[in-house]
Design an enzyme around this catalytic site. Sequence first.
Site, PDB file in Angstrom:
ATOM      1  N   GLU A 129       0.852  -1.198   0.000  1.00 40.01           N
ATOM      2  CA  GLU A 129       0.000   0.000   0.000  1.00 40.01           C
ATOM      3  C   GLU A 129       0.883   1.241   0.000  1.00 40.01           C
ATOM      4  O   GLU A 129       2.090   1.160   0.248  1.00 40.01           O
ATOM      5  CB  GLU A 129      -0.945  -0.010   1.210  1.00 40.01           C
ATOM      6  CG  GLU A 129      -2.029  -1.081   1.067  1.00 40.01           C
ATOM      7  CD  GLU A 129      -3.118  -1.011   2.132  1.00 40.01           C
ATOM      8  OE1 GLU A 129      -4.282  -1.175   1.778  1.00 40.01           O
ATOM      9  OE2 GLU A 129      -2.806  -0.799   3.309  1.00 40.01           O
ATOM     10  N   HIS A 248      -9.974   9.593   2.929  1.00 35.43           N
ATOM     11  CA  HIS A 248      -9.537   8.594   1.949  1.00 35.43           C
ATOM     12  C   HIS A 248      -9.837   9.144   0.563  1.00 35.43           C
ATOM     13  O   HIS A 248     -10.937   9.643   0.318  1.00 35.43           O
ATOM     14  CB  HIS A 248     -10.264   7.267   2.173  1.00 35.43           C
ATOM     15  CG  HIS A 248      -9.571   6.109   1.528  1.00 35.43           C
ATOM     16  ND1 HIS A 248      -9.520   5.950   0.162  1.00 35.43           N
ATOM     17  CD2 HIS A 248      -8.867   5.080   2.055  1.00 35.43           C
ATOM     18  CE1 HIS A 248      -8.820   4.858  -0.116  1.00 35.43           C
ATOM     19  NE2 HIS A 248      -8.416   4.314   1.010  1.00 35.43           N
ATOM     20  N   ARG A 294      -1.706   9.676   1.326  1.00 36.51           N
ATOM     21  CA  ARG A 294      -3.155   9.799   1.183  1.00 36.51           C
ATOM     22  C   ARG A 294      -3.663  11.237   1.153  1.00 36.51           C
ATOM     23  O   ARG A 294      -4.565  11.575   0.400  1.00 36.51           O
ATOM     24  CB  ARG A 294      -3.833   9.111   2.371  1.00 36.51           C
ATOM     25  CG  ARG A 294      -4.288   7.747   1.997  1.00 36.51           C
ATOM     26  CD  ARG A 294      -5.052   7.099   3.077  1.00 36.51           C
ATOM     27  NE  ARG A 294      -5.013   5.677   2.773  1.00 36.51           N
ATOM     28  CZ  ARG A 294      -5.474   4.726   3.535  1.00 36.51           C
ATOM     29  NH1 ARG A 294      -6.005   5.031   4.690  1.00 36.51           N
ATOM     30  NH2 ARG A 294      -5.406   3.482   3.167  1.00 36.51           N
ATOM     31  N   HIS A 353     -12.317   9.233   6.823  1.00 34.58           N
ATOM     32  CA  HIS A 353     -12.015   7.798   6.868  1.00 34.58           C
ATOM     33  C   HIS A 353     -11.417   7.354   8.199  1.00 34.58           C
ATOM     34  O   HIS A 353     -11.773   6.316   8.730  1.00 34.58           O
ATOM     35  CB  HIS A 353     -11.028   7.507   5.734  1.00 34.58           C
ATOM     36  CG  HIS A 353     -10.656   6.072   5.589  1.00 34.58           C
ATOM     37  ND1 HIS A 353     -11.576   5.091   5.318  1.00 34.58           N
ATOM     38  CD2 HIS A 353      -9.439   5.445   5.668  1.00 34.58           C
ATOM     39  CE1 HIS A 353     -10.957   3.909   5.228  1.00 34.58           C
ATOM     40  NE2 HIS A 353      -9.679   4.103   5.455  1.00 34.58           N
ATOM     41  N   ARG A 388      -1.947   8.854   9.001  1.00 36.91           N
ATOM     42  CA  ARG A 388      -1.733   7.426   9.242  1.00 36.91           C
ATOM     43  C   ARG A 388      -1.165   6.725   8.010  1.00 36.91           C
ATOM     44  O   ARG A 388      -1.644   6.932   6.898  1.00 36.91           O
ATOM     45  CB  ARG A 388      -3.064   6.773   9.601  1.00 36.91           C
ATOM     46  CG  ARG A 388      -2.986   5.268   9.714  1.00 36.91           C
ATOM     47  CD  ARG A 388      -4.357   4.684   9.885  1.00 36.91           C
ATOM     48  NE  ARG A 388      -5.164   4.866   8.691  1.00 36.91           N
ATOM     49  CZ  ARG A 388      -5.894   3.896   8.119  1.00 36.91           C
ATOM     50  NH1 ARG A 388      -5.914   2.688   8.654  1.00 36.91           N
ATOM     51  NH2 ARG A 388      -6.611   4.146   7.049  1.00 36.91           N
TER      52      ARG A 388
HETATM   53  C1  LIG Z   1     -13.947   1.075   5.021  1.00 40.60           C
HETATM   54  C2  LIG Z   1     -12.740   1.040   5.916  1.00 40.60           C
HETATM   55  C3  LIG Z   1     -11.593   0.344   5.522  1.00 40.60           C
HETATM   56  C4  LIG Z   1     -10.477   0.290   6.361  1.00 40.60           C
HETATM   57  N1  LIG Z   1      -9.387  -0.451   6.000  1.00 40.60           N
HETATM   58  C5  LIG Z   1      -8.367  -0.607   6.889  1.00 40.60           C
HETATM   59  C6  LIG Z   1      -7.288  -1.493   6.613  1.00 40.60           C
HETATM   60  O1  LIG Z   1      -7.258  -2.162   5.611  1.00 40.60           O
HETATM   61  N2  LIG Z   1      -6.300  -1.597   7.540  1.00 40.60           N
HETATM   62  C7  LIG Z   1      -6.289  -0.884   8.709  1.00 40.60           C
HETATM   63  O2  LIG Z   1      -5.361  -1.011   9.509  1.00 40.60           O
HETATM   64  N3  LIG Z   1      -7.312  -0.040   8.979  1.00 40.60           N
HETATM   65  C8  LIG Z   1      -8.344   0.102   8.120  1.00 40.60           C
HETATM   66  N4  LIG Z   1      -9.378   0.943   8.420  1.00 40.60           N
HETATM   67  C9  LIG Z   1      -9.386   1.607   9.721  1.00 40.60           C
HETATM   68  C10 LIG Z   1      -9.707   0.575  10.783  1.00 40.60           C
HETATM   69  O3  LIG Z   1     -10.726  -0.283  10.304  1.00 40.60           O
HETATM   70  C11 LIG Z   1     -10.168   1.222  12.075  1.00 40.60           C
HETATM   71  O4  LIG Z   1      -9.295   2.229  12.460  1.00 40.60           O
HETATM   72  C12 LIG Z   1     -10.208   0.178  13.185  1.00 40.60           C
HETATM   73  O5  LIG Z   1     -10.985  -0.915  12.759  1.00 40.60           O
HETATM   74  C13 LIG Z   1     -10.773   0.766  14.454  1.00 40.60           C
HETATM   75  O6  LIG Z   1     -11.050  -0.291  15.343  1.00 40.60           O
HETATM   76  P1  LIG Z   1     -11.799   0.041  16.691  1.00 40.60           P
HETATM   77  O7  LIG Z   1     -12.037  -1.265  17.344  1.00 40.60           O
HETATM   78  O8  LIG Z   1     -11.071   1.084  17.414  1.00 40.60           O
HETATM   79  O9  LIG Z   1     -13.186   0.711  16.208  1.00 40.60           O
HETATM   80  P2  LIG Z   1     -14.413   0.070  15.422  1.00 40.60           P
HETATM   81  O10 LIG Z   1     -14.033  -1.144  14.706  1.00 40.60           O
HETATM   82  O11 LIG Z   1     -15.053   1.166  14.649  1.00 40.60           O
HETATM   83  O12 LIG Z   1     -15.382  -0.381  16.598  1.00 40.60           O
HETATM   84  C14 LIG Z   1     -16.017   0.564  17.424  1.00 40.60           C
HETATM   85  C15 LIG Z   1     -17.046  -0.148  18.247  1.00 40.60           C
HETATM   86  O13 LIG Z   1     -17.597   0.749  19.199  1.00 40.60           O
HETATM   87  C16 LIG Z   1     -18.994   0.690  19.132  1.00 40.60           C
HETATM   88  N5  LIG Z   1     -19.550   1.948  19.643  1.00 40.60           N
HETATM   89  C17 LIG Z   1     -19.614   3.157  19.040  1.00 40.60           C
HETATM   90  N6  LIG Z   1     -20.204   4.032  19.862  1.00 40.60           N
HETATM   91  C18 LIG Z   1     -20.505   3.370  21.007  1.00 40.60           C
HETATM   92  C19 LIG Z   1     -21.125   3.742  22.218  1.00 40.60           C
HETATM   93  N7  LIG Z   1     -21.576   4.982  22.430  1.00 40.60           N
HETATM   94  N8  LIG Z   1     -21.288   2.801  23.180  1.00 40.60           N
HETATM   95  C20 LIG Z   1     -20.857   1.524  22.987  1.00 40.60           C
HETATM   96  N9  LIG Z   1     -20.246   1.131  21.854  1.00 40.60           N
HETATM   97  C21 LIG Z   1     -20.071   2.048  20.878  1.00 40.60           C
HETATM   98  C22 LIG Z   1     -19.293   0.374  17.688  1.00 40.60           C
HETATM   99  O14 LIG Z   1     -20.595  -0.141  17.519  1.00 40.60           O
HETATM  100  C23 LIG Z   1     -18.222  -0.675  17.438  1.00 40.60           C
HETATM  101  O15 LIG Z   1     -18.621  -1.909  17.976  1.00 40.60           O
HETATM  102  C24 LIG Z   1     -10.498   1.000   7.589  1.00 40.60           C
HETATM  103  C25 LIG Z   1     -11.630   1.707   7.974  1.00 40.60           C
HETATM  104  C26 LIG Z   1     -12.759   1.719   7.152  1.00 40.60           C
HETATM  105  C27 LIG Z   1     -13.976   2.486   7.600  1.00 40.60           C
END
Ligand SMILES: Cc1cc2nc3c(=O)[nH]c(=O)nc-3n(C[C@H](O)[C@H](O)[C@H](O)COP(=O)(O)OP(=O)(O)OC[C@H]3O[C@@H](n4cnc5c(N)ncnc54)[C@H](O)[C@@H]3O)c2cc1C
Length: 538
Positions: A129, A248, A294, A353, A388
């Site tokens: 990437e 993005h 990016r 993003h 990032r």
């Molecule tokens: C389309 C897309 C593609 C991506 N591709 C990549 C990639 O290839 N590689 C990479 O490293 N990163 C990628 N990213 C970024 C990466 O996916 C995220 O930064 C990472 O998954 C964040 O993980 P997290 O567990 O912190 O948050 P999330 O996976 O967003 O989880 C957050 C959780 O908190 C919950 N939540 C929200 N508000 C509340 C609340 N008030 N009370 C209780 N629960 C709540 C949500 O429902 C969810 O369960 C991508 C992001 C997107 C959107």
Amino acid sequence: MALIRELGETMTIFDNTLDADGALIVGAGLAGLFTALKLAPRPVTVLSPKPLGMGASSAWAQGGVAAAIGQGDSPRAHAHDTEMAGAGIVDHGTAEGVTAEAVARIEDLARWGTPFDRDDFGNFELGREAAHSANRIVKVEGDRAGWAIMQAIIAEVRRTPSIRVVEGITALSLARDNGRIVGVYCRRLGDRYSEPIYIRARATILAAGGLGGLYAVTTNPPGVRGHAMGMAARAGAIIADPEFVQFHPTAIATGADPAPLATEALRGEGAILLNDLGERFMPAIHPDAELAPRDIVARANFRQIQSGRRVFLDTREVLGADILTRFPTVSKYCHDAGIDPVNGVIPVTPAAHFHMGGVKVDERGRSSLPGLWVCGEASCTGLHGANRLASNSLLEAVVYGARIAVDIGGLEPARELTPFKGIEWDDAEGNKAEEVLRNTIAVQELRRIMSDLVGVERDAEGLKTALRQIAHLEATAEQVTSAYLNMTTSATLVAAAALKRTESRGGHFRLDYPEPNENWELHTEMTLGEALAIRAGA
Ligand SMILES: Cc1cc2nc3c(=O)[nH]c(=O)nc-3n(C[C@H](O)[C@H](O)[C@H](O)COP(=O)(O)OP(=O)(O)OC[C@H]3O[C@@H](n4cnc5c(N)ncnc54)[C@H](O)[C@@H]3O)c2cc1C
């Protein structure tokens, strides 16, 4: 009116108090679930607004996880690329530490059942990437990494007796007692009328994701709207680098909300960007053309669109019909929108993003508030700096999830889980509630303000207008619920920090200060109090 003003500030202990019997994790993306697994066999309660796997950015990740695992690669080289992408403000020690722990965490994910792509000898097949100097993206079926990782992790969570999952519940505010975080106030998703539930916890881990959904055009799931940062800031936590939002360059422009993503790996394969005159514009802007950082590609696309052009991603020559098998997720998104990526081009647009900023944490994932750890996109560890590096965020989530589990494990004695009144997820009700929250005029207005005035390009006048408009929304919204206040709080922090940073760096671009300024080669640290003072003066 103003439920939050009763809730957030006075923190009455309600009758319906539950005990998490140990650690409480708010959010069930990769950060939350990985931390829960790493805490086992210590008991932990995980709150998820939706059934596990839904509503998290993690499940939508397409590229994969970055790890220096290939021949000739090294954590040091990975750390160096991370620092280059981060535009001068990546914490050197953090980058070295995270990249060094990457392989061990990939092994955890593989052990828990993630079917990473491998060659005939069992070696990882690594993707490339932008801004990575080596092939180092560990992936699954081309573009299905997030989905596959989450499926494996969820299955492991379900098999782990020390993890109690409560679905259909959303956190509103952090509960404080003498300056210490002692749990959260929450509500059944969509239930705005009954008394909030207080879940008491000895250790609270906020893993509720980023804030892309605060913008009108975003790749993030609808529930990921700055709730985590907003909650923590309202409780008094120090927030770091909130102004750094990554846009993005290639969300698929179908008009859908959220906008589906066309992964950067397509450009890694050689796909090019064209405008509607058929001109390839990136080579004139950066020597790495479509594989420039990016923020540079996102701004180039943004400027094309601002000047009345449309922008397309052309995969025809490099992938042809292979896109259908090598990038099944993107192909499905195209198919659903009536786009034929084999014979035609894919319309794209920049979209909010990823949030580089968040709740400031130390190397153990501890926030500035005792009792509160923060993991994943909700946190700011200093790894991403101003921009990032692709696929570093899933890595950050698992590295800090493991570190937090060690830290809490050292403080928290093991104890038995007692039965907990579950909350049944009601699909129809839950989806209706989310739809209401998504579509209230105040929320739509907030998202418009963020996209128009706090977006890819910013200036002082626009940012001041945004701050005044956010204040007006808060003052006049029909229902200032906790959820709404979490969103306006996060929006205020992003806009206030963007106004304060009078330079351009990484994801933060100021039209009135278009160059980086070495005096600003530092992290922003801000409390809600400071952000509100900036807002009051705007
Ligand atoms: C389309 C897309 C593609 C991506 N591709 C990549 C990639 O290839 N590689 C990479 O490293 N990163 C990628 N990213 C970024 C990466 O996916 C995220 O930064 C990472 O998954 C964040 O993980 P997290 O567990 O912190 O948050 P999330 O996976 O967003 O989880 C957050 C959780 O908190 C919950 N939540 C929200 N508000 C509340 C609340 N008030 N009370 C209780 N629960 C709540 C949500 O429902 C969810 O369960 C991508 C992001 C997107 C959107």
